[in-house]
Design a protein around this motif. Structure first.
Motif: not given
Length: 76
Positions: A54-68, A70-76
């Protein structure tokens, strides 16, 4: 794959799920982390707290949040 290669790690990217909402994205990250013990960030560093999916997934997701967001969020 390119980012991991730059960090000296051989990697292959594979799409295993597609989601449209944050809770589902975190669920699939948790599931992936539970079944893959050597999860790493794009820079090659181990994901902290990989024993707590749970904590590990939250860590990874927070790093990717800016990419989700944008217009190209499907590619994140």
């Amino acid at each position: 794959s390119e980012a991991m290669g730059a960090a000296g790690v051989v990697a292959k990217a594979e799409v295993t799920a597609a989601v449209s909402r944050e809770p589902k994205a975190k669920y699939f990250l948790q599931k992936f982390i539970r079944t893959h013990s050597q999860v790493r960030h794009a820079n090659g560093e181990p994901v902290p707290g990989a024993k707590n999916s749970t904590k590990a997934a939250a860590s990874v997701y927070e790093q990717w949040r800016p990419q989700f967001s944008g217009r190209e969020r499907r590619n994140a």
